[in-house]
Design a protein around this motif. Structure first.
Motif, PDB file in Angstrom:
ATOM      1  N   TYR A  85       0.820  -1.208   0.000  1.00  0.00           N
ATOM      2  CA  TYR A  85       0.000   0.000   0.000  1.00  0.00           C
ATOM      3  C   TYR A  85       0.851   1.254   0.000  1.00  0.00           C
ATOM      4  CZ  TYR A  85      -3.805  -3.131   0.757  1.00  0.00           C
ATOM      5  OH  TYR A  85      -4.703  -4.142   0.581  1.00  0.00           O
ATOM      6  N   MET A  86       0.414   2.215  -0.782  1.00  0.00           N
ATOM      7  CA  MET A  86       1.002   3.543  -0.763  1.00  0.00           C
ATOM      8  C   MET A  86      -0.008   4.445  -0.059  1.00  0.00           C
ATOM      9  SD  MET A  86       3.771   5.116  -1.580  1.00  0.00           S
ATOM     10  CE  MET A  86       4.537   4.176  -2.886  1.00  0.00           C
ATOM     11  N   TRP A  87       0.385   4.935   1.092  1.00  0.00           N
ATOM     12  CA  TRP A  87      -0.455   5.842   1.863  1.00  0.00           C
ATOM     13  C   TRP A  87      -0.084   7.257   1.453  1.00  0.00           C
ATOM     14  CZ3 TRP A  87      -3.886   4.316   5.859  1.00  0.00           C
ATOM     15  CH2 TRP A  87      -3.918   2.940   6.101  1.00  0.00           C
ATOM     16  N   CYS A  88      -1.079   8.085   1.252  1.00  0.00           N
ATOM     17  CA  CYS A  88      -0.843   9.466   0.845  1.00  0.00           C
ATOM     18  C   CYS A  88      -1.444  10.395   1.895  1.00  0.00           C
ATOM     19  CB  CYS A  88      -1.472   9.735  -0.524  1.00  0.00           C
ATOM     20  SG  CYS A  88      -1.225  11.428  -1.091  1.00  0.00           S
ATOM     21  N   GLY A  91      -1.558  18.013   3.614  1.00  0.00           N
ATOM     22  CA  GLY A  91      -1.965  19.012   4.594  1.00  0.00           C
ATOM     23  C   GLY A  91      -1.006  20.175   4.619  1.00  0.00           C
ATOM     24  N   GLY A  92      -1.166  21.024   5.602  1.00  0.00           N
ATOM     25  CA  GLY A  92      -0.371  22.235   5.694  1.00  0.00           C
ATOM     26  C   GLY A  92      -1.211  23.428   5.292  1.00  0.00           C
ATOM     27  N   ASN A  93      -0.725  24.617   5.580  1.00  0.00           N
ATOM     28  CA  ASN A  93      -1.518  25.784   5.222  1.00  0.00           C
ATOM     29  C   ASN A  93      -1.486  25.991   3.714  1.00  0.00           C
ATOM     30  OD1 ASN A  93       0.650  27.579   4.413  1.00  0.00           O
ATOM     31  ND2 ASN A  93       1.121  27.832   6.577  1.00  0.00           N
ATOM     32  N   LYS A  94      -2.387  26.851   3.213  1.00  0.00           N
ATOM     33  CA  LYS A  94      -2.559  26.998   1.758  1.00  0.00           C
ATOM     34  C   LYS A  94      -1.294  27.489   1.069  1.00  0.00           C
ATOM     35  CE  LYS A  94      -4.368  31.575   2.124  1.00  0.00           C
ATOM     36  NZ  LYS A  94      -5.077  32.568   2.323  1.00  0.00           N
ATOM     37  N   ASP A  95      -0.421  28.160   1.777  1.00  0.00           N
ATOM     38  CA  ASP A  95       0.824  28.653   1.175  1.00  0.00           C
ATOM     39  C   ASP A  95       1.964  27.648   1.293  1.00  0.00           C
ATOM     40  OD1 ASP A  95      -0.375  31.122   0.515  1.00  0.00           O
ATOM     41  OD2 ASP A  95      -0.022  31.862   2.552  1.00  0.00           O
ATOM     42  N   ASN A  96       1.724  26.560   1.996  1.00  0.00           N
ATOM     43  CA  ASN A  96       2.781  25.572   2.222  1.00  0.00           C
ATOM     44  C   ASN A  96       2.192  24.166   2.273  1.00  0.00           C
ATOM     45  OD1 ASN A  96       5.355  24.619   2.738  1.00  0.00           O
ATOM     46  ND2 ASN A  96       5.164  24.886   4.948  1.00  0.00           N
ATOM     47  N   LEU A  97       1.408  23.820   1.243  1.00  0.00           N
ATOM     48  CA  LEU A  97       0.814  22.480   1.206  1.00  0.00           C
ATOM     49  C   LEU A  97       1.904  21.425   1.078  1.00  0.00           C
ATOM     50  CD1 LEU A  97      -2.357  22.895  -1.008  1.00  0.00           C
ATOM     51  CD2 LEU A  97      -2.246  22.437   1.431  1.00  0.00           C
ATOM     52  N   CYS A  98       1.735  20.355   1.809  1.00  0.00           N
ATOM     53  CA  CYS A  98       2.709  19.263   1.800  1.00  0.00           C
ATOM     54  C   CYS A  98       2.001  17.961   1.447  1.00  0.00           C
ATOM     55  CB  CYS A  98       3.352  19.116   3.173  1.00  0.00           C
ATOM     56  SG  CYS A  98       4.218  20.596   3.717  1.00  0.00           S
ATOM     57  N   ILE A  99       2.686  17.120   0.696  1.00  0.00           N
ATOM     58  CA  ILE A  99       2.187  15.795   0.350  1.00  0.00           C
ATOM     59  C   ILE A  99       3.288  14.786   0.633  1.00  0.00           C
ATOM     60  CG2 ILE A  99       1.370  14.274  -1.493  1.00  0.00           C
ATOM     61  CD1 ILE A  99       0.281  16.801  -2.903  1.00  0.00           C
ATOM     62  N   VAL A 100       2.929  13.719   1.324  1.00  0.00           N
ATOM     63  CA  VAL A 100       3.881  12.653   1.606  1.00  0.00           C
ATOM     64  C   VAL A 100       3.275  11.323   1.178  1.00  0.00           C
ATOM     65  CG1 VAL A 100       5.112  11.365   3.405  1.00  0.00           C
ATOM     66  CG2 VAL A 100       4.958  13.859   3.543  1.00  0.00           C
ATOM     67  N   TYR A 101       4.037  10.547   0.417  1.00  0.00           N
ATOM     68  CA  TYR A 101       3.669   9.187   0.060  1.00  0.00           C
ATOM     69  C   TYR A 101       4.464   8.261   0.966  1.00  0.00           C
ATOM     70  CZ  TYR A 101       1.599  11.184  -4.104  1.00  0.00           C
ATOM     71  OH  TYR A 101       0.823  11.920  -4.967  1.00  0.00           O
ATOM     72  N   ASP A 102       3.765   7.341   1.607  1.00  0.00           N
ATOM     73  CA  ASP A 102       4.388   6.474   2.606  1.00  0.00           C
ATOM     74  C   ASP A 102       4.096   5.014   2.252  1.00  0.00           C
ATOM     75  OD1 ASP A 102       5.646   5.702   5.017  1.00  0.00           O
ATOM     76  OD2 ASP A 102       3.730   5.757   6.095  1.00  0.00           O
ATOM     77  N   TYR A 103       5.110   4.307   1.770  1.00  0.00           N
ATOM     78  CA  TYR A 103       4.941   2.890   1.406  1.00  0.00           C
ATOM     79  C   TYR A 103       4.849   2.029   2.655  1.00  0.00           C
ATOM     80  CZ  TYR A 103       6.072  -1.851   0.111  1.00  0.00           C
ATOM     81  OH  TYR A 103       6.039  -3.212  -0.019  1.00  0.00           O
TER      82      TYR A 103
END
Length: 192
Positions: A85-88, A91-103
């Motif tokens: 599974y790849m968990w995605c 979040g973060g504020n609108k000026d600093n959105l963050c995305i992390v994919y976690d296998y």
């Protein structure tokens, strides 16, 4: 070259064995194990960045989480038909959105619970029971997903003999999506 290899694999879904064949056609000897080594080393180097992204996601009061199956070939101790599974997380504020994919090798909700440890706010997920840990926390408010909520109504509309409540629900969703579309075209923010 390393970035191109990673983009081809994870954005263009081009497995390393196919990338190896492409390089061979160009008379470049670039074995799959070298490509794999690059990706693993890059992941290792990026670990502090991933931790920072995770910290930013958890620090803000709105986050999203989802998971999807991936198939990993030649994973030690696992058959090629095993589901991983790849968990995605986003979040973060609108000026600093963050995305992390976690296998992760499993779909256990404890992965999301661990990743989101310390999070306080609104967490948007689908109805997967793995996110039920949210119900135990007074600090997290579970927020559903309209795309997932709409699906059962759409299925009922397909098989219904006559218009009914499912049709009314789909009509509601059409109106809701029209409002969202108009807001998107005007670049409106939630506070607008």
């Amino acid at each position: 070259l390393v970035a191109q290899t990673i983009i081809a694999k994870y954005c263009d879904y081009l497995p390393l064995y196919r990338q190896e064949k492409i390089w061979n056609r160009l008379d470049v000897d670039l074995p799959r194990n070298s490509l794999c080594g690059w990706i693993l080393k890059t992941a290792e180097i990026c670990e502090p960045l991933i931790k920072l992204l995770q910290k930013n996601i958890v620090a803000y009061d709105v986050a999203q989480a989802d998971e999807t199956t991936v198939q990993v070939m030649d994973e030690p101790g696992r058959a090629n038909t095993s589901k991983s599974y790849m968990w995605c997380y986003r979040g973060g504020n609108k000026d600093n959105l963050c995305i992390v994919y976690d296998y992760q090798e499993t779909r256990g909700g404890y992965h999301a619970e661990k990743f989101l440890s310390g999070f306080k706010g609104f967490l948007q997920t689908d109805a997967y029971v793995g996110y039920n840990f949210v119900d135990k926390s007074a600090q997290i408010i579970s927020v559903g997903c309209h795309a997932h909520a709409r699906r059962p109504f759409a299925e009922l509309v397909k098989i219904a003999q006559a218009p009914g409540l499912a049709h009314q629900a789909i009509s509601f969703y059409r109106k809701l999506y029209a409002v969202e579309d108009a807001a998107r075209k005007k670049n409106l923010l939630p506070e607008d």
